[in-house]
Design a protein around this motif. Structure first.
Motif, PDB file in Angstrom:
ATOM      1  N   MET A   1       0.847  -1.173   0.000  1.00  0.00           N
ATOM      2  CA  MET A   1       0.000   0.000   0.000  1.00  0.00           C
ATOM      3  C   MET A   1       0.893   1.237   0.000  1.00  0.00           C
ATOM      4  SD  MET A   1      -3.040   1.096   2.628  1.00  0.00           S
ATOM      5  CE  MET A   1      -3.751  -0.506   2.628  1.00  0.00           C
ATOM      6  N   ILE A   2       0.737   2.073  -1.019  1.00  0.00           N
ATOM      7  CA  ILE A   2       1.510   3.298  -1.131  1.00  0.00           C
ATOM      8  C   ILE A   2       0.534   4.461  -1.086  1.00  0.00           C
ATOM      9  CG2 ILE A   2       3.033   4.633  -2.634  1.00  0.00           C
ATOM     10  CD1 ILE A   2       4.026   1.969  -3.740  1.00  0.00           C
ATOM     11  N   ARG A   3       0.879   5.526  -0.366  1.00  0.00           N
ATOM     12  CA  ARG A   3       0.005   6.699  -0.225  1.00  0.00           C
ATOM     13  C   ARG A   3      -1.375   6.287   0.266  1.00  0.00           C
ATOM     14  NH1 ARG A   3       1.685  10.791  -5.109  1.00  0.00           N
ATOM     15  NH2 ARG A   3       3.898  10.572  -4.763  1.00  0.00           N
ATOM     16  N   ASN A   4      -1.407   5.248   1.059  1.00  0.00           N
ATOM     17  CA  ASN A   4      -2.653   4.727   1.624  1.00  0.00           C
ATOM     18  C   ASN A   4      -3.669   4.317   0.562  1.00  0.00           C
ATOM     19  OD1 ASN A   4      -1.831   4.989   4.343  1.00  0.00           O
ATOM     20  ND2 ASN A   4      -2.234   7.183   4.219  1.00  0.00           N
ATOM     21  N   ILE A   5      -3.194   3.852  -0.583  1.00  0.00           N
ATOM     22  CA  ILE A   5      -4.059   3.351  -1.642  1.00  0.00           C
ATOM     23  C   ILE A   5      -3.766   1.862  -1.799  1.00  0.00           C
ATOM     24  CG2 ILE A   5      -4.733   3.547  -4.059  1.00  0.00           C
ATOM     25  CD1 ILE A   5      -3.402   6.333  -4.058  1.00  0.00           C
ATOM     26  N   SER A   6      -4.758   1.047  -1.555  1.00  0.00           N
ATOM     27  CA  SER A   6      -4.542  -0.386  -1.723  1.00  0.00           C
ATOM     28  C   SER A   6      -4.533  -0.734  -3.202  1.00  0.00           C
ATOM     29  CB  SER A   6      -5.631  -1.187  -1.004  1.00  0.00           C
ATOM     30  OG  SER A   6      -6.849  -1.104  -1.725  1.00  0.00           O
ATOM     31  N   THR A   7      -3.938  -1.843  -3.534  1.00  0.00           N
ATOM     32  CA  THR A   7      -3.901  -2.307  -4.920  1.00  0.00           C
ATOM     33  C   THR A   7      -5.315  -2.519  -5.448  1.00  0.00           C
ATOM     34  OG1 THR A   7      -1.761  -3.348  -4.549  1.00  0.00           O
ATOM     35  CG2 THR A   7      -3.008  -4.101  -6.450  1.00  0.00           C
ATOM     36  N   ASP A   8      -6.180  -3.115  -4.658  1.00  0.00           N
ATOM     37  CA  ASP A   8      -7.565  -3.351  -5.086  1.00  0.00           C
ATOM     38  C   ASP A   8      -8.289  -2.037  -5.363  1.00  0.00           C
ATOM     39  OD1 ASP A   8      -7.283  -6.095  -4.957  1.00  0.00           O
ATOM     40  OD2 ASP A   8      -8.200  -6.257  -2.971  1.00  0.00           O
ATOM     41  N   ASP A   9      -8.105  -1.055  -4.478  1.00  0.00           N
ATOM     42  CA  ASP A   9      -8.743   0.249  -4.689  1.00  0.00           C
ATOM     43  C   ASP A   9      -8.214   0.921  -5.947  1.00  0.00           C
ATOM     44  OD1 ASP A   9     -10.391   0.086  -2.482  1.00  0.00           O
ATOM     45  OD2 ASP A   9      -9.093   1.303  -1.198  1.00  0.00           O
ATOM     46  N   HIS A  44      -5.856  10.744  -9.008  1.00  0.00           N
ATOM     47  CA  HIS A  44      -5.246  10.718 -10.335  1.00  0.00           C
ATOM     48  C   HIS A  44      -4.271   9.557 -10.365  1.00  0.00           C
ATOM     49  CE1 HIS A  44      -5.825  15.277 -11.271  1.00  0.00           C
ATOM     50  NE2 HIS A  44      -6.934  14.589 -11.409  1.00  0.00           N
ATOM     51  N   GLY A  45      -4.210   8.897 -11.494  1.00  0.00           N
ATOM     52  CA  GLY A  45      -3.229   7.846 -11.713  1.00  0.00           C
ATOM     53  C   GLY A  45      -2.556   8.078 -13.056  1.00  0.00           C
ATOM     54  N   TYR A  60      -2.159   9.719  -6.905  1.00  0.00           N
ATOM     55  CA  TYR A  60      -2.197  10.763  -5.882  1.00  0.00           C
ATOM     56  C   TYR A  60      -3.566  11.431  -5.883  1.00  0.00           C
ATOM     57  CZ  TYR A  60      -1.568  13.736  -9.954  1.00  0.00           C
ATOM     58  OH  TYR A  60      -1.734  14.338 -11.175  1.00  0.00           O
ATOM     59  N   MET A  61      -3.853  12.160  -4.814  1.00  0.00           N
ATOM     60  CA  MET A  61      -5.068  12.965  -4.741  1.00  0.00           C
ATOM     61  C   MET A  61      -4.743  14.343  -5.312  1.00  0.00           C
ATOM     62  SD  MET A  61      -6.571  11.981  -0.991  1.00  0.00           S
ATOM     63  CE  MET A  61      -8.129  12.800  -1.245  1.00  0.00           C
ATOM     64  N   THR A  70     -10.977  18.517 -10.312  1.00  0.00           N
ATOM     65  CA  THR A  70     -10.325  17.216 -10.505  1.00  0.00           C
ATOM     66  C   THR A  70      -9.911  16.955 -11.949  1.00  0.00           C
ATOM     67  OG1 THR A  70     -12.473  16.129 -10.754  1.00  0.00           O
ATOM     68  CG2 THR A  70     -11.481  16.165  -8.540  1.00  0.00           C
ATOM     69  N   ARG A  71     -10.446  17.745 -12.905  1.00  0.00           N
ATOM     70  CA  ARG A  71     -10.146  17.533 -14.324  1.00  0.00           C
ATOM     71  C   ARG A  71      -9.333  18.661 -14.967  1.00  0.00           C
ATOM     72  NH1 ARG A  71     -15.107  15.406 -13.412  1.00  0.00           N
ATOM     73  NH2 ARG A  71     -15.502  13.337 -14.251  1.00  0.00           N
ATOM     74  N   THR A  72      -9.179  19.793 -14.275  1.00  0.00           N
ATOM     75  CA  THR A  72      -8.582  20.977 -14.887  1.00  0.00           C
ATOM     76  C   THR A  72      -7.315  21.401 -14.157  1.00  0.00           C
ATOM     77  OG1 THR A  72     -10.840  21.699 -15.425  1.00  0.00           O
ATOM     78  CG2 THR A  72      -9.066  23.311 -15.712  1.00  0.00           C
ATOM     79  N   ARG A  73      -6.189  21.313 -14.863  1.00  0.00           N
ATOM     80  CA  ARG A  73      -4.879  21.677 -14.302  1.00  0.00           C
ATOM     81  C   ARG A  73      -4.741  23.206 -14.251  1.00  0.00           C
ATOM     82  NH1 ARG A  73      -0.114  18.620 -14.294  1.00  0.00           N
ATOM     83  NH2 ARG A  73      -1.053  17.072 -15.659  1.00  0.00           N
TER      84      ARG A  73
END
Length: 77
Positions: A1-9, A44-45, A60-61, A70-73
């Motif tokens: 788990m990296i950055r508190n993101i599980s592989t399944d998630d 974002h991935g 990352y979030m 969430t869509r516009t840089r």
């Protein structure tokens, strides 16, 4: 788990996510920026799309400093 993101998630967010940017000239493989959600939180991935595999580069979030939404840089100043 990296950055508190599980592989399944992460896999679930990728499967249900959408491509919001493409980087076709990236090496060694073209890549994409995907938007997905994990428990109602946007993530974002960045994924490398290689001939014989998919490579997760980072996840990352999105934050207010770099993203308008969430869509516009945000533009670099």
């Amino acid at each position: 788990m990296i950055r508190n993101i599980s592989t399944d998630d992460l896999f679930s967010a990728i499967r249900a996510g959408e491509i919001i940017e493409s980087y076709l000239d990236d090496k060694p493989c073209p890549s994409v920026l995907m938007l997905g959600f994990i428990r109602d939180h946007a993530y974002h991935g960045v994924l490398g799309i290689c001939d014989d595999h998919l490579r997760v580069i980072t996840a990352y979030m999105p934050d207010d400093e770099h993203w308008i939404d969430t869509r516009t840089r945000r533009e670099n100043k």
